[in-house]
Design an enzyme around this catalytic site. Sequence first.
Site, mmCIF file in Angstrom:
data_model
loop_
_atom_site.group_PDB
_atom_site.id
_atom_site.type_symbol
_atom_site.label_atom_id
_atom_site.label_comp_id
_atom_site.label_asym_id
_atom_site.label_seq_id
_atom_site.Cartn_x
_atom_site.Cartn_y
_atom_site.Cartn_z
ATOM 1 N N THR A 24 0.805 -1.220 0.000
ATOM 2 C CA THR A 24 0.000 0.000 0.000
ATOM 3 C C THR A 24 0.839 1.271 0.000
ATOM 4 O OG1 THR A 24 -0.145 0.155 2.412
ATOM 5 C CG2 THR A 24 -1.808 -1.199 1.303
ATOM 6 N N ASP A 25 0.162 2.383 -0.283
ATOM 7 C CA ASP A 25 0.773 3.701 -0.134
ATOM 8 C C ASP A 25 0.520 4.183 1.293
ATOM 9 O OD1 ASP A 25 -1.888 4.576 -0.045
ATOM 10 O OD2 ASP A 25 -1.853 5.384 -2.079
ATOM 11 N N ALA A 26 0.873 5.416 1.582
ATOM 12 C CA ALA A 26 0.739 5.941 2.945
ATOM 13 C C ALA A 26 -0.711 5.982 3.420
ATOM 14 C CB ALA A 26 1.358 7.337 3.025
ATOM 15 N N GLY A 27 -1.665 5.968 2.474
ATOM 16 C CA GLY A 27 -3.076 6.002 2.841
ATOM 17 C C GLY A 27 -3.706 4.630 3.010
ATOM 18 N N ILE A 29 -3.922 2.331 0.667
ATOM 19 C CA ILE A 29 -4.524 1.888 -0.594
ATOM 20 C C ILE A 29 -3.451 1.178 -1.420
ATOM 21 C CG2 ILE A 29 -5.538 2.688 -2.776
ATOM 22 C CD1 ILE A 29 -6.856 4.935 -1.167
#
Length: 151
Positions: A24-27, A29
């Site tokens: 995932t990315d920092a969010g 997602i």
Amino acid sequence: MGEASGRIQGDAHLFPVRVYWEDTDAGGIVYYANYLKFTERARSDMLRLLGIDQRAMLDADDGAMFAVRDVTVEYLSPARLDDDLVVRTRLIALKGATITLEQDVLRAETVLVHTRVRAAFIGLGGGPRRIPPDIRTAMAGLAARDGEEET
């Protein structure tokens, strides 16, 4: 040949994927390129379940392999941290030197990502080769299952 994940059900290979932080990315997602990693793993395990040993193909005197020639991807909805996903792979076309597969990444029954992959059978020098009869037979069997379930 290592043990394969997933199962053949009807005309599809179903491959489970759990989303981890690294995906995932920092969010939280899933990063867009990681869907291609998920689908690559699913294709490899589908071949294992069909009895196709990719390592043996590479190590043979006339070594060969499948290489992705092109891929299209439609991102429909995001997957998130801790999601349980399934990559559903279906054989669409089996030609002389290429295969075409549709792969959907699903959460429950919802398609999040749709891909269409064409892979060429090539020698180690990069030139195309006809798909050998034993591999053709194994793959054609997948397309001909018509609802028969194998686990």
